[in-house]
Design a protein around this motif. Structure first.
Motif, PDB file in Angstrom:
ATOM      1  N   SER A 134       0.816  -1.200  -0.032  1.00 36.09           N
ATOM      2  CA  SER A 134      -0.103  -0.144   0.017  1.00 36.09           C
ATOM      3  C   SER A 134       0.857   1.244   0.052  1.00 36.09           C
ATOM      4  O   SER A 134       2.003   1.234   0.688  1.00 36.09           O
ATOM      5  N   CYS A 163       6.646   6.152   1.457  1.00 35.86           N
ATOM      6  CA  CYS A 163       6.115   5.462   0.298  1.00 35.86           C
ATOM      7  C   CYS A 163       4.598   4.973   0.641  1.00 35.86           C
ATOM      8  O   CYS A 163       3.872   5.554   1.510  1.00 35.86           O
ATOM      9  N   PHE A 191      -4.750   6.978  -1.009  1.00 39.16           N
ATOM     10  CA  PHE A 191      -3.891   5.681  -0.818  1.00 39.16           C
ATOM     11  C   PHE A 191      -3.981   4.891  -1.943  1.00 39.16           C
ATOM     12  O   PHE A 191      -5.379   4.563  -2.597  1.00 39.16           O
ATOM     13  N   ARG A 221       5.526   7.757   6.170  1.00 41.37           N
ATOM     14  CA  ARG A 221       5.044   8.074   4.842  1.00 41.37           C
ATOM     15  C   ARG A 221       5.853   8.449   3.807  1.00 41.37           C
ATOM     16  O   ARG A 221       5.544   9.465   3.156  1.00 41.37           O
ATOM     17  N   VAL A 247       1.196   5.355   0.564  1.00 38.66           N
ATOM     18  CA  VAL A 247       0.589   6.250   1.404  1.00 38.66           C
ATOM     19  C   VAL A 247       1.069   7.430   1.521  1.00 38.66           C
ATOM     20  O   VAL A 247       1.192   8.600   2.598  1.00 38.66           O
ATOM     21  N   ASP A 254      -6.016  10.546   3.950  1.00 36.83           N
ATOM     22  CA  ASP A 254      -5.159  11.766   3.349  1.00 36.83           C
ATOM     23  C   ASP A 254      -4.935  11.830   1.890  1.00 36.83           C
ATOM     24  O   ASP A 254      -4.229  11.203   1.389  1.00 36.83           O
TER      25      ASP A 254
END
Lengths: 349, 349
Positions: A69, A349, A154, A347, A71, A151
């Motif tokens: 994932s 990556c 994602f 955060r 973000v 945010d």
């Protein structure tokens, strides 16, 4: 590499300029988002069927599967954005297992209010990266959460690829004597994000190294199927990857500090901010453990590839100090390179 | 179905009681989370290798791949939680393609401050669901974002499975005359979430129907390989799935309202809140389009399975009104069941 000419495209006209909760409802606005924004970027016969699952023909061989994932904050940064990172990161995890990347799933979590123009820009970047890496997006998912519940955006990508017979890469295979090779300069991605986030300006802008490494790995495996292990030093940087190598194989690793390539502007930024580049994330670099008699040949193959032109042998696996990574500094001292405990750069990556 | 006796486990002792940014750093706290919390739940020889990619042996056959992110709010609700939903949702998308689910990737996005006890509870629920469905978690990823950047926990699962030869399920295959069968009561999941979220109390608590449908599909395909299409009516509910069926195949669909099973308490809650159960999400139900001469046999097989005991034929694919779904109401009138435009229930899964 397929010829890539143009990945620009005017912003399609949608009913809304920003993401609405209804874009995630599975209803008409979801369908509009898929038809006008997603499909034109990733269209292929498998994806176009739009079933809830893709049906794939696989060549013979073992299968590799990996998930990540993304973000990253900010979502746009010098040298890349969350879109190419999401493609390249998963392609690289497949490539590090010796797999030829074939198929990718893409799942978006979007914040209500995200500008459609930002999403479109990210999708164009994903389209380009996927084409460069030669991987097909075959299935996807989109969820929208209310404003403040995530945010901006994602992205999860999950990739599958096929591993040819005769290839068996694993950190557990590393043996004393193996040469440790890095494919180029370290710490570019992490410092690009950090200087961008902190709005720091140095003499030269630091660009992320975000890149798909599968074509580089292909060249390496063509000259030697005996490479023991490959890994991309992302979160936690080179130090973390080498500690994982040592833990999995039981060997020690001795690094030569002066052999480790770091761009001058990255080194400068690290010094100003008190950060050790060994612990900073990379997104377009790999570390290889290669039997000593194969090291020169692998190094030469790497240097012939644009993504490996600055490759260096940076150290050796040793029988002394098992499971410990040490570094011989420029001044001749030897110190331990520990596994990081805390969060250096969240955060990334 | 494997025998499942016990999925309780005391909370392991970790350095912190809540998620820290460093749990996502790839460093020592990440390793502690993986070793103490994740691996004991999902351990298997593939996952235990802890490489950045899983290496899988696949049986012959076409492969199915599907992805879903889960952002449900609240994360714990009557009848389930975000954990079992994340396993069952992806297992079901594989099963709807006629695939036997084999392998799963799991990727967490965790909010800083999430209680470790909550994560542990979710993992126990995932362990149980994965065992029930007979699927292995083979690779994973964990990201931690700063407080406020996501809502507690988001989970992506991506699944792969194998499709035996002779099975070719697709909404495009539906033909006029096909019987439309639903496996049980509709709208349970969505109304469970909604009444829980709004803190509404009715006489009876409404439970989510979250369940893995692969064993039900197996029974159905054993009695008829000629089933045309299967789909689980999740987001957007039965109305959306049937509109997708109609759009993909070009047929019309005529429903019998009185044949559609809805629990009394769900119908009551829908009436109070002014919601049409046809548009409410299900997480343990499927819709099948079956050639008329096979319908009784498929229906009987479904009714012999615990997850299909309330299965009903609810309508027919028709040549009239192509691409349109209509319903004959209890009063004998016929109205159009349109594709939903707006968001009815955000973050339902």
């Amino acid at each position: 590499m397929p010829s890539i000419t143009d990945f620009t495209c005017p912003l399609p006209r949608l009913d809304y300029d920003t993401i609405q909760l209804a874009h995630g409802s599975g209803g008409r606005l979801s369908a509009e988002l898929i038809d006008k924004l997603f499909l034109p970027r990733f269209a292929n016969p498998i994806l176009n069927r739009l079933e809830d699952q893709a049906t794939l023909q696989m060549p013979p061989g073992r299968l590799a599967m990996t998930t990540d994932s993304f973000v990253v904050s900010p979502i746009f940064f010098p040298g890349g954005d969350i879109g190419d990172l999401a493609i390249n990161g998963t392609v690289n995890d497949l490539a590090m297992g010796g797999a030829t990347p074939l198929y990718l799933s893409v799942a978006f979590i979007l914040e209500e209010g995200l500008p459609i123009a930002d999403l479109h820009r990210i999708l164009l970047s994903m389209e380009k990266s996927a084409a460069t890496a030669g991987i097909q997006v075959v299935t996807g998912d989109t969820k929208v959460v209310n404003k403040g519940a995530c945010d901006q955006i994602f992205i999860n990508t999950t990739g599958i690829g096929v591993i040819e017979s005769g290839i068996a890469l694993s950190a557990a295979n590393i043996r004393p004597g193996d040469k440790i090779i890095v494919s180029g300069t370290i710490a570019d991605h992490g410092m690009a994000i950090l200087t961008c986030r902190e709005n720091l300006s140095f003499h030269s802008r630091i660009n992320s190294d975000s890149a798909a490494l599968n074509s580089l790995v292909k060249e390496m495996l063509e000259v030697s199927k005996e490479i023991h292990a490959l890994r991309d030093p992302t979160r936690g940087g080179l130090a973390t990857t080498l500690n994982e190598f040592a833990a999995s194989s039981g060997v020690g690793i001795l690094l030569e500090e002066k052999a480790i390539p770091v761009r001058a502007e990255v080194r400068g930024a690290c010094e100003v901010m008190g950060i050790d580049p060994l612990y900073v994330a990379n997104e377009g670099k790999l570390v290889a453990a290669v039997p000593p008699d194969q090291a020169e040949r692998v190094l030469n193959a790497m240097r012939c590839h644009p993504l490996g032109s600055e490759a260096q042998i940076i150290g050796t696996a040793v029988a002394e100090h098992p499971r410990l990574v040490t570094i011989k500094t420029a001044l001749g001292a030897e110190r331990i390179v520990a596994m990081p405990v805390g969060e250096q750069l969240p955060r990334i990556c």
